[in-house]
Design a protein around this motif. Structure first.
Motif, PDB file in Angstrom:
ATOM      1  N   ILE A  36       9.715  10.872 -15.148  1.00  0.00           N
ATOM      2  CA  ILE A  36       8.545  10.008 -15.431  1.00  0.00           C
ATOM      3  C   ILE A  36       7.659   9.997 -14.337  1.00  0.00           C
ATOM      4  N   GLY A  37       8.062   9.762 -13.121  1.00  0.00           N
ATOM      5  CA  GLY A  37       7.191   9.591 -12.008  1.00  0.00           C
ATOM      6  C   GLY A  37       6.604  10.792 -11.513  1.00  0.00           C
ATOM      7  N   LYS A  38       6.976  12.100 -12.036  1.00  0.00           N
ATOM      8  CA  LYS A  38       6.179  13.269 -11.540  1.00  0.00           C
ATOM      9  C   LYS A  38       4.678  13.367 -12.449  1.00  0.00           C
ATOM     10  N   ARG A  39       4.763  12.561 -13.450  1.00  0.00           N
ATOM     11  CA  ARG A  39       3.399  12.890 -14.213  1.00  0.00           C
ATOM     12  C   ARG A  39       2.204  11.971 -13.254  1.00  0.00           C
ATOM     13  N   PHE A  40       2.809  11.001 -12.680  1.00  0.00           N
ATOM     14  CA  PHE A  40       1.488  10.357 -11.901  1.00  0.00           C
ATOM     15  C   PHE A  40       1.264  10.978 -10.615  1.00  0.00           C
ATOM     16  N   ILE A  41       2.121  11.963 -10.227  1.00  0.00           N
ATOM     17  CA  ILE A  41       1.586  12.363  -9.022  1.00  0.00           C
ATOM     18  C   ILE A  41       0.225  13.664  -9.361  1.00  0.00           C
ATOM     19  N   LYS A  42      -0.850  12.962  -8.502  1.00  0.00           N
ATOM     20  CA  LYS A  42      -1.784  13.852  -8.552  1.00  0.00           C
ATOM     21  C   LYS A  42      -1.949  15.301  -7.885  1.00  0.00           C
ATOM     22  N   GLN A  43      -1.575  14.892  -6.637  1.00  0.00           N
ATOM     23  CA  GLN A  43      -1.852  16.102  -5.659  1.00  0.00           C
ATOM     24  C   GLN A  43      -0.381  15.885  -4.841  1.00  0.00           C
ATOM     25  N   LYS A  44       0.456  16.651  -4.673  1.00  0.00           N
ATOM     26  CA  LYS A  44       1.620  16.645  -4.225  1.00  0.00           C
ATOM     27  C   LYS A  44       1.594  16.997  -2.717  1.00  0.00           C
TER      28      LYS A  44
ATOM     29  N   SER B 145       0.829  -1.248   0.133  1.00  0.00           N
ATOM     30  CA  SER B 145      -0.203   0.011   0.058  1.00  0.00           C
ATOM     31  C   SER B 145       0.943   1.224   0.039  1.00  0.00           C
ATOM     32  N   VAL B 146       1.807   1.089   0.535  1.00  0.00           N
ATOM     33  CA  VAL B 146       3.084   2.279   0.784  1.00  0.00           C
ATOM     34  C   VAL B 146       3.584   2.474  -0.727  1.00  0.00           C
ATOM     35  N   LEU B 147       4.157   1.481  -1.260  1.00  0.00           N
ATOM     36  CA  LEU B 147       4.548   1.462  -2.587  1.00  0.00           C
ATOM     37  C   LEU B 147       3.671   2.134  -3.920  1.00  0.00           C
ATOM     38  N   LYS B 148       2.144   1.803  -3.558  1.00  0.00           N
ATOM     39  CA  LYS B 148       1.376   2.140  -4.639  1.00  0.00           C
ATOM     40  C   LYS B 148       1.258   3.835  -4.714  1.00  0.00           C
ATOM     41  N   GLU B 149       1.611   4.354  -3.685  1.00  0.00           N
ATOM     42  CA  GLU B 149       1.435   5.863  -3.615  1.00  0.00           C
ATOM     43  C   GLU B 149       2.588   6.546  -4.453  1.00  0.00           C
TER      44      GLU B 149
ATOM     45  N   GLY C  50       6.203   4.492   9.880  1.00  0.00           N
ATOM     46  CA  GLY C  50       7.389   3.531  10.214  1.00  0.00           C
ATOM     47  C   GLY C  50       7.940   2.696   8.916  1.00  0.00           C
ATOM     48  N   SER C  51       6.743   2.187   8.463  1.00  0.00           N
ATOM     49  CA  SER C  51       6.671   1.230   7.343  1.00  0.00           C
ATOM     50  C   SER C  51       7.427   1.838   6.085  1.00  0.00           C
ATOM     51  N   ALA C  52       6.950   3.200   5.853  1.00  0.00           N
ATOM     52  CA  ALA C  52       7.563   3.893   4.565  1.00  0.00           C
ATOM     53  C   ALA C  52       8.947   4.222   4.870  1.00  0.00           C
ATOM     54  N   SER C  53       9.377   4.571   6.013  1.00  0.00           N
ATOM     55  CA  SER C  53      10.780   5.105   6.158  1.00  0.00           C
ATOM     56  C   SER C  53      11.627   3.583   6.059  1.00  0.00           C
TER      57      SER C  53
ATOM     58  N   PHE D  79       7.068   6.213  -4.664  1.00  0.00           N
ATOM     59  CA  PHE D  79       7.672   5.606  -5.485  1.00  0.00           C
ATOM     60  C   PHE D  79       8.678   6.380  -6.470  1.00  0.00           C
ATOM     61  N   THR D  80       8.177   7.706  -6.803  1.00  0.00           N
ATOM     62  CA  THR D  80       8.788   8.651  -7.651  1.00  0.00           C
ATOM     63  C   THR D  80      10.155   9.091  -6.944  1.00  0.00           C
ATOM     64  N   TYR D  81       9.867   9.629  -5.596  1.00  0.00           N
ATOM     65  CA  TYR D  81      11.007  10.303  -4.828  1.00  0.00           C
ATOM     66  C   TYR D  81      11.820   9.138  -4.179  1.00  0.00           C
ATOM     67  N   ALA D  82      11.222   7.850  -3.853  1.00  0.00           N
ATOM     68  CA  ALA D  82      12.128   6.997  -3.120  1.00  0.00           C
ATOM     69  C   ALA D  82      13.002   6.505  -4.143  1.00  0.00           C
ATOM     70  N   PHE D  83      12.372   6.128  -5.532  1.00  0.00           N
ATOM     71  CA  PHE D  83      13.390   5.564  -6.371  1.00  0.00           C
ATOM     72  C   PHE D  83      14.399   6.649  -7.100  1.00  0.00           C
TER      73      PHE D  83
END
Length: 408
Positions: A388-396, A206-210, A339-342, A214-218
């Protein structure tokens, strides 16, 4: 909380934070000594660094749920015990494969200290104090890579590399005693947390789907793997190719840390004028220009020791600026799953770092060019992922300046 108690807590949490960087950096000056004693190559010894990174990466995911389920002190105690025994094993190791395996076990142990120190800042201090506490811990994290290889260089030259692991073992013992006696039990174990793989994995998915995650983590992890490339390649580059001794190598490594720490401090000043997004974009553009120039110079053999140090200094400066910003934006969308996200962010970062340092062991032999090649690829790929990832972010969700944390 009294001032004395406050200082005591900061010192213990700081020593927990420092254990990881010391375990990574202190034995670097001993690479050629280890290679000679274990009848292997320096490149093969650098695989023990990759196995360490894999161990921390796995440990990040393991300890998150354990610290929530059983409270902070039990998992921390067991982790440090594992670390102490593995460090002792490294002193008496007879072949390179056991050494690589023991470094993996040592990492899994030390990871308890890293994850617990971050979790306990949130338990022990009021929310308004956490940014200040984190920045003090960052200072420890920043100073460790300066001190560790310099101390390691002197210890290695005067007493041999085995002594480094004895010192790490005693550090582990001291930290174990201090944390058991000096840290209060503030966190109630949460028995509702399941340790079955299914809910844990579902939580991570569920964290990865945000998209912002995924844009900024990768982006952050891929560009940051340039740092792991440098750490793994530096003993080969400076000691094998440029023939500096262990003490000098320690000082060069310390000098390089100044760039990374200095730029992450500069980052907080620049954030008053620019957004985190602009900083990441600017840093990656600059980093691309630097690595491409560095690559051309290295292919045509135009680099001596000082030029190589200069280019690496600039490269690490860019990482010091992009890294706290990618970390802040990665974690910003999570109010409750922090916790899970970090943990997941750390695991991705260290996993990719392990791959990069593994590539160093295979390709970097008698020229600087392969190291720079890996750095150039990671920089350009990170830049592509970002765009590429930035295009998927609807609300930052904006990162507040307080959240920007960096991993070593």
């Amino acid at each position: 909380m009294t001032k004395k108690k406050y200082i005591q807590l900061i010192l213990i949490l700081g020593s927990l934070t420092a254990l990881g960087p010391f375990s990574i950096d202190m034995y670097l000056p001993g690479f050629s000594g280890i290679a000679k004693d274990l009848n292997t190559t320096v490149a093969k010894v650098s695989m023990s660094l990759s196995s360490y990174f894999i161990g921390i990466s796995a440990g990040q995911l393991l300890y998150g749920p354990l610290l929530d389920r059983f409270g902070r002190k039990k998992p921390l105690f067991i982790g440090l015990l594992v670390y102490i025994l593995a460090s002792l094993g490294c002193v008496y190791v007879a072949d390179i494969d056991s050494f690589i395996a023991l470094r993996f076990i040592q990492a899994v142990g030390s990871c308890a200290a890293t994850v617990a120190s971050v979790a306990m800042v949130r338990d022990l201090f009021p929310v308004k104090d956490t940014p200040k506490v984190f920045s003090l811990l960052m200072l420890v994290l920043g100073l460790s890579p300066m001190l560790a290889p310099t101390i390691g260089g002197y210890v290695t030259e005067d007493f041999g590399w085995h002594m480094v692991f004895l010192i790490l073992m005693f550090m582990g013992i001291a930290i174990l005693i201090a944390s058991q006696i000096g840290l209060p039990n503030t966190y109630k174990p949460d028995t509702s947390i399941s340790l079955k793989p299914k809910p844990i994995i579902a939580n991570f998915i569920s964290v990865l789907k945000e998209p912002q995650f995924f844009t900024y983590a990768f982006t952050g992890a891929i560009s940051f793997s340039g740092l792991f490339t440098y750490v793994a390649a530096s003993p080969i580059v400076f000691m094998d190719i440029y023939h500096v001794d262990a003490k000098t190598y320690g000082w060069i490594f310390a000098f390089m840390s100044v760039s990374f720490i200095g730029s992450s401090q500069l980052n907080s000043v620049l954030l008053k004028r620019f957004s985190s997004e602009q900083m990441i974009f600017g840093a990656l553009i600059t980093q691309s220009v630097i690595t491409i120039a560095f690559q051309i110079l290295s292919v045509y053999n135009l680099l001596g020791l000082y030029e190589t140090i200069g280019m690496l200094f600039l490269f690490l400066g860019c990482l010091g600026i992009s890294n706290p910003n990618t970390a802040g934006l990665t974690l910003a969308p999570f109010a409750k799953n922090t916790g899970s996200a970090s943990a997941l962010m750390g695991a991705i970062q260290l996993g990719l770092g392990a791959l990069a340092s593994f590539a160093v062991g295979i390709f970097v032999k008698d020229s600087v060019a392969p190291m720079v090649g890996i750095m150039t690829c990671t920089t350009i790929v990170a830049f592509i992922v970002l765009n590429i990832g930035k295009r998927f972010i609807k609300q930052k969700v904006e990162a507040s300046g307080d959240d920007a944390m960096m991993a070593h």
